[in-house]
Structures are given as structure tokens and as C-alpha cells.
Design a protein around this motif. Structure first.
Motif, short mmCIF file in Angstrom:
data_model
loop_
_atom_site.label_atom_id
_atom_site.label_comp_id
_atom_site.label_asym_id
_atom_site.label_seq_id
_atom_site.Cartn_x
_atom_site.Cartn_y
_atom_site.Cartn_z
N SER A 460 -7.39 -2.77 9.93
CA SER A 460 -7.78 -3.98 9.21
C SER A 460 -8.65 -3.62 8.01
N GLN A 461 -8.83 -4.62 7.14
CA GLN A 461 -9.60 -4.38 5.92
C GLN A 461 -11.03 -3.93 6.24
N GLY A 462 -11.65 -4.57 7.20
CA GLY A 462 -13.02 -4.23 7.54
C GLY A 462 -13.16 -2.82 8.10
N LYS A 463 -12.16 -2.34 8.85
CA LYS A 463 -12.23 -1.00 9.44
C LYS A 463 -11.83 0.10 8.46
N MET A 464 -10.99 -0.25 7.49
CA MET A 464 -10.53 0.76 6.54
C MET A 464 -11.52 1.00 5.41
N GLN A 465 -12.32 0.01 5.07
CA GLN A 465 -13.22 0.15 3.92
C GLN A 465 -14.22 1.30 4.08
N PRO A 466 -14.79 1.53 5.27
CA PRO A 466 -15.68 2.70 5.39
C PRO A 466 -14.98 4.03 5.11
N ILE A 467 -13.69 4.12 5.49
CA ILE A 467 -12.92 5.34 5.22
C ILE A 467 -12.72 5.52 3.73
N PHE A 468 -12.34 4.42 3.05
CA PHE A 468 -12.12 4.52 1.60
C PHE A 468 -13.43 4.79 0.86
N THR A 469 -14.52 4.21 1.34
CA THR A 469 -15.82 4.47 0.72
C THR A 469 -16.18 5.95 0.84
N LYS A 470 -15.84 6.55 1.98
CA LYS A 470 -16.09 7.98 2.19
C LYS A 470 -15.23 8.84 1.27
N LEU A 471 -13.96 8.45 1.11
CA LEU A 471 -13.03 9.27 0.32
C LEU A 471 -13.27 9.13 -1.17
N PHE A 472 -13.50 7.90 -1.64
CA PHE A 472 -13.63 7.66 -3.09
C PHE A 472 -15.10 7.77 -3.49
N HIS A 473 -15.62 8.96 -3.32
CA HIS A 473 -17.02 9.22 -3.64
C HIS A 473 -17.19 10.69 -4.01
N LEU A 474 -17.88 10.95 -5.12
CA LEU A 474 -18.18 12.32 -5.53
C LEU A 474 -19.61 12.64 -5.14
N LYS A 475 -19.78 13.70 -4.39
CA LYS A 475 -21.08 14.05 -3.83
C LYS A 475 -22.15 14.20 -4.91
N HIS A 476 -21.78 14.80 -6.04
CA HIS A 476 -22.75 15.03 -7.12
C HIS A 476 -22.33 14.30 -8.40
N GLY A 477 -21.60 13.24 -8.24
CA GLY A 477 -21.17 12.47 -9.41
C GLY A 477 -20.30 13.30 -10.35
N ALA A 478 -20.50 13.08 -11.64
CA ALA A 478 -19.71 13.79 -12.65
C ALA A 478 -20.01 15.28 -12.67
N GLN A 479 -21.12 15.70 -12.08
CA GLN A 479 -21.48 17.12 -12.06
C GLN A 479 -20.82 17.88 -10.91
N THR A 480 -20.05 17.20 -10.09
CA THR A 480 -19.37 17.84 -8.96
C THR A 480 -18.38 18.89 -9.46
N ASP A 481 -18.29 20.01 -8.78
CA ASP A 481 -17.31 21.05 -9.13
C ASP A 481 -15.93 20.55 -8.71
N LEU A 482 -15.19 20.00 -9.64
CA LEU A 482 -13.91 19.36 -9.34
C LEU A 482 -12.83 20.37 -8.98
N LEU A 483 -12.91 21.58 -9.52
CA LEU A 483 -11.92 22.59 -9.16
C LEU A 483 -12.03 22.98 -7.69
N GLU A 484 -13.23 22.98 -7.18
CA GLU A 484 -13.44 23.36 -5.78
C GLU A 484 -12.77 22.38 -4.83
N ILE A 485 -12.67 21.11 -5.24
CA ILE A 485 -12.07 20.09 -4.36
C ILE A 485 -10.79 19.52 -4.99
N SER A 486 -10.09 20.36 -5.76
CA SER A 486 -8.93 19.85 -6.51
C SER A 486 -7.83 19.31 -5.60
N ASP A 487 -7.51 20.01 -4.51
CA ASP A 487 -6.45 19.53 -3.62
C ASP A 487 -6.81 18.18 -3.02
#
Length: 601
Positions: A460-487
Motif C-alpha cells: 500500500s501507499q503508506g507502507k511503500m513510502q518509507p522504502i522510497f524515502t530510503k532509496l531516493f536519498h543521497l547520504k551526503h547530498g550533492a557531495q556524495t561520491d556518485l561513482l561509488e554508488i553508480s549501479d
């Protein structure tokens, strides 16, 4: 002396000791002749003295004083003699067999084990095994259990002294070349000689079911055989490889291991329940210290049963494991053993653990686990050691096999059961490749869910939102090493675009736009950084940029994924930088449709 060994006199029943005694003169005469023959390396004379005595008194002397004669012959079993005169040590082996056949079993056992304890090499241990087999069978039934225990414990001490081979890093058919190593070859020869020692003992137990001591005999044999699985079988390869023509190539230890598995199945009607109970933490006491690591012993045995189908029936495990256990129960029961095998630093045990896991997984079709099985701690416990092996193991073959097991394991959970599994994966995995594959797997699952959302209330929407919040987040914002997490990022971008198009309500409380903005800025920064590094490497300095080397600045180094790369040639550096830029281009290419979609909202 073996741990907890009984006193020499108490280890055997002395009630039937011979009443007749030869005179010291007669005894010394035979011993002098035999010693002179051995000193002269006259193997023909030495063997004839015992096999075909010249007089009846010599035959009686052999029977009555076989203990002293056995001890004397064992004196010539030394490493120096084995190297200098193997034909003489072979003669000593034959003489011990003759003495075992003609002499008093109880006394011979004492003499053999006294010398067996002092042997330093497996070659010497092998010399006494044929005589030991005859001696153990010659012990009276009422004393067999006690005598067998003593003898097998003494032999087990030599199992513990076998050194663990170093990890070879060999893969596929190359692994078979390990059998040519002299040390490993000696170990395999020792295993081959153990089989004829144990076979008559196992057959005797099989034919003596009505004996009151038979249960003890079976326990002692089972314990010793399990010890061989922990060392040395765990260190050797039993997995058949394929030749270029497709034929199976069997390692040398395969046949001996198969026979030991058959022995243990004869001794135990339900070996699966036996080893699982032994490896249970609730049952581990000081009595199990002799096993070494009982989890490895049990895991290797079950690998041979399920992974290599070492049984007489067509279906793996039918002849050894009763067909009353469900596939789920077997996997859950083996979970702790597999975790131990995957967590060790021994390459051969890692391989066995993966093959055992794969064999148990492939017994079940996809979507086998339902309900709340994804919360089962015994099943979930497999993920962390498996992921660590996939990421950190030095052998590419095992990393690949581990990833295959990971994909198959995730596929065992049906759509409803996967929800809790996804939550665990996204909160425990920290490798970009594994996370990327798992995110893509979630996207493919959502394709089925969106066809009938009412059938899957877990998503459901309520149960999926915490998962999407976890996935669509950069730990260090724009300064995150994007190559390290490219896949991971590429998979998340594709997931975000899919959900935005098919079910945007899922993202109503998710800060997707902020995530996209940070990605765009981070990709621009990363691209500018690597273009600058490329220009420096090619000695093409952009206008307005001063070469740091020309003013005494720090020497350029390349860092990817928080790891500084080793020294490389100029050509290698250029190739690495271009690869990084290509990865950034792929991320920007995948991000573009999502940016356009969000602008249209």
C-alpha cells in the motif's frame, strides 16, 4: 596419547590372556633373528621368519609374544627409514599384518597404539592401518566398543595435526591440479587407507544389531567419520569439474569421501537429524570438543549428501535423509551451518557452503516461501555472509556462484513475502551492485502489483513510502561520491521514473524533486572533476588553470569509490578516467526522462 585415553591395561579385556609362556631363550632367539634381518634390510628373511616359521615353537612364540614383536617391528617405522628404504617400511607393514593375524589382539592393540601416538607423519600412520583393522576385528565383542573408541581417538589426534592448505585461488578444472601437490596427495592417500580400516568395522555393526554394545560402537565410528569431514575432507575438493569435451573430471578424494558418507548412512538411520542435533548450540558441551568445529563437520557432510548427491539413489539425499522433511525445514536447519561455512576464511569450505546452499535452493521452485517467511531469522541470516562473500572474496568463480545463489534465494519468496525481504535488504546491504539488482527486482515486482493492487495490501501507499524515502536519498547530498554508488543510482533512477509514470501516489510524501536536484548538481560536479583530471593526465591544461605540479603542488592521484587506485601507467589512467566519465554520462542519460517528467507535473 589421545585425549581421555584409558590406561593401557584397562583399554582391553585381559581375562583371556594366554596361559602358556615360552622360555626367554626361545623368545630371544626369534627376536634376534628378526632384528638381524631388519637391520640388514633382508625383507625376504624377515617375512619368512613370521609367515613360515621353521619350527612349531617359533609359531607358538609368535602367537604368545606378538606384542613384543609388534613393538620391535614398529621401531623401524621412522621418517628417515620411510625416505631411505620404503621397501623396508613396506615389509614392516606386512609383518605387522602377519602378527595381527597370528597374535593376541588385545596385546597387539596396545603395542600398535603406543607407537601410533608417536608417529609424526601420515605416511607412518598409514603403515599400521591394515594391521590395526585386523586387530580391532579380533577383539572380543564385549570389549570392542571400548577398544574401538581408544583406537579411533588415537587416530583422530592425527586428523587434528593435518595442516590447513593455503588458499590457492584456482578455479574450475584448474582446481584438480591441487591433487598433485605432495602434501595434499599424502592426505588423500591417508583417506584412501582409512576406508579399508573402517569398512569391516561398519559391516560388523551392521550385522550385530542385537548386540547390547552395538549402539556404542556406532557412536564411536560416527564420531570419527564426522571428524574426517571437518579435517581433512573440508580442505579438499570433491566437486567434479567439466573437461573441454563436457565430461566430468572427479577429484581424487571423491571416491573415499563417498564411501565415508555411505558408512555413516549405514550407521545412522537418520543422519540428517543426527548431525543437526549435534550442531545445535543447545547441545554443545565439552564432549564435542574432540570434533573440532562441529558445524563445519556437519556442513561438509550435508554438502556431500545434497551438493554432490553422494548416495546410491537417483534423487539427492534419498538414501541418507528420510523423505519426511520439507525443503523449507532442511534449508532452515542447515542455515547456521551454511553461515559458518560462508564466514570462514578457507576457500574450499566457502565453495562447499555455496554448493550446499545452491543445491537446497534449487530443490524449491520460485515463489516457494509465502506469508511471513521473510521474517524468519534463520532464512534472513543467510543474506549477510552471502553478501560479504560476493563483495570481498578473492576468487571470481565463488563471487559469481554467490551472486547466483543470492538471485535464486530472493526468487524463492512470493510477491507478498518479498515486502519484508525488501525492507531488510535495503537496510542491510551496502554494496552498490547488490543494491542495484535488488532495486531492479523491486521494480519488476511492482509491475505485477500494479495490475491488481487490492490483491497485495502489503504494498500500500503508506507502507511503500518509507522504502522510497530510503532509496531516493543521497547520504551526503550533492557531495556524495556518485561513482561509488553508480549501479544503485541507475536502478533507483529507473525505478523513480517507472513509479512516477505508473503510480505517482506512491511518491506523494517523498522528496523526489530534492533528490533529483542533488543528483543533477552532483553529476555536474563529478563530470567537471573527471574532465579536469583527464586534461591533466593528457597535459592539456584548460585556460586559466595552473598545473599544480608546476608550482610544487601535490602529485595527482586517482580515487574511485573512496579507494585510491594503485600506481598506473599514463594509458591506464586515461582509460580509468574515460570509464568514469562514461558512467556519469549513463547516469545523466537515465536521469533526463525523469527530469522531463517531473517538469511536466
Amino acid at each position: 596419547m589421545a585425549a581421555n585415553s584409558p590406561p593401557l591395561a584397562a583399554a582391553v579385556d585381559m581375562s583371556s590372556a594366554p596361559e602358556e609362556h615360552m622360555s626367554p631363550v626361545e623368545t630371544d632367539d626369534l627376536r634376534k633373528k628378526l632384528r638381524r634381518a631388519l637391520e640388514d634390510w633382508n625383507i625376504v628373511t624377515a617375512e619368512s621368519l613370521l609367515r613360515k616359521p621353521a619350527a612349531d615353537k617359533d609359531e607358538q612364540d609368535i602367537q604368545i609374544h606378538s606384542m613384543d614383536l609388534t613393538a620391535m617391528v614398529c621401531e623401524y617405522l621412522t621418517p628417515e627409514m620411510e625416505d631411505a628404504g620404503p621397501h623396508l617400511t613396506q615389509c614392516c607393514q606386512d609383518l605387522l599384518v602377519i602378527l595381527a593375524q597370528k597374535g593376541n589382539a588385545k596385546e597387539n592393540l596396545i603395542a600398535l597404539l603406543e607407537h601410533l601416538e608417536g608417529f609424526k607423519t601420515l605416511k607412518l600412520v598409514r603403515r599400521v592401518l591394515p594391521a590395526l583393522a585386523i586387530t580391532l576385528m579380533g577383539i572380543k565383542d564385549k570389549s570392542k566398543a571400548h577398544s574401538w573408541s581408544w583406537a579411533l581417538d588415537t587416530l583422530a589426534c592425527h586428523l587434528k595435526t593435518i595442516q590447513q592448505p593455503e588458499n590457492s585461488g584456482l578455479e574450475g578444472a584448474e582446481r584438480l591440479t591441487l591433487d598433485l601437490n605432495s602434501e595434499i596427495s599424502d592426505i588423500i592417500d591417508f583417506l584412501d587407507d582409512l576406508v579399508p580400516l573402517l569398512q569391516p568395522l561398519v559391516i560388523h555393526c551392521q550385522k550385530s544389531e542385537n548386540s547390547t554394545e552395538n549402539c556404542l560402537r556406532k557412536q564411536h565410528l560416527t564420531k570419527f567419520i564426522l571428524q574426517t569431514f571437518g579435517s581433512p575432507i573440508a580442505y579438499l575438493s570433491q566437486h567434479p569439474e567439466k573437461s573441454k569435451s563436457g565430461d566430468k573430471l572427479y577429484p581424487r578424494s571423491y571416491e573415499a569421501s563417498k564411501k565415508l558418507v555411505n558408512f555413516i548412512s549405514i550407521l545412522n538411520s537418520d543422519i540428517f537429524a543426527k548431525v543437526i542435533s549435534l550442531s545445535s548450540s543447545d547441545n554443545k558441551t565439552k564432549d564435542f570438543e574432540d570434533y573440532g568445529d562441529i558445524d563445519i563437520c556437519a556442513g561438509v557432510l550435508l554438502y556431500l549428501v545434497f551438493g554432490e548427491s553422494m548416495c546410491d539413489d537417483v534423487v539427492a539425499g534419498v538414501g541418507i535423509v528420510p523423505q519426511v522433511y520439507s525443503h523449507t525445514h532442511i534449508l532452515r536447519s542447515c542455515s547456521s551451518l551454511i553461515v559458518k561455512m560462508l564466514s570462514t576464511t578457507v576457500e574450499s569450505i566457502n565453495h562447499k557452503g555455496l554448493l550446499l546452499l545452491q543445491s537446497l535452493i534449487t530443490r524449491m521452485p520460485g515463489d516457494w516461501f509465502t506469508g511471513i517467511t521473510s521474517r524468519d531469522p534463520k532464512l534472513i541470516a543467510l543474506i549477510t555472509p552471502l553478501a560479504n562473500l560476493i563483495v570481498h572474496h578473492n576468487t571470481a568463480e565463488l563471487r559469481s556462484l554467490g551472486f547466483t545463489c543470492y538471485r535464486q534465494f530472493v526468487g524463492l519468496f512470493d510477491i507478498s513475502a518479498r515486502f519484508d525481504l525488501y525492507k531488510y535488504l535495503f537496510n542491510s546491504l551496502n554494496h552498490s551492485g547488490l543494491l542495484g539488482w535488488s532495486v531492479t527486482h523491486l521494480k519488476n515486482t511492482l509491475v505485477h502489483i500494479l495490475k491488481d493492487m487490492d490483491a497485495y495490501p502489503s504494498y500500500s501507499q503508506g507502507k511503500m513510502q518509507p522504502i522510497f524515502t530510503k532509496l531516493f536519498h543521497l547520504k551526503h547530498g550533492a557531495q556524495t561520491d556518485l561513482l561509488e554508488i553508480s549501479d544503485e543510482l541507475i536502478a533507483e533512477i529507473n525505478l523513480a521514473y517507472f513509479v512516477t509514470c505508473r503510480q505517482p501516489d506512491y511518491l506523494s510524501n517523498v522528496k523526489l524533486q530534492d533528490w533529483v536536484d542533488q543528483l543533477q548538481e552532483g553529476l555536474k560536479l563529478s563530470k567537471a572533476h573527471w574532465e579536469l583530471e583527464l586534461n591533466k593526465t593528457l597535459d592539456k591544461k584548460p585556460r586559466g588553470v595552473v598545473d599544480s605540479n608546476s608550482v610544487g603542488g601535490p602529485e595527482m592521484s586517482i580515487t574511485v569509490g573512496s579507494q585510491e587506485l594503485p600506481a598506473m601507467s599514463r594509458k591506464q589512467k586515461v582509460s580509468t578516467i574515460k570509464s568514469a566519465l562514461a558512467t556519469i554520462d549513463v547516469m545523466q542519460f537515465n536521469l533526463a526522462p525523469l527530469v522531463t517528467k517531473l517538469e511536466q507535473k
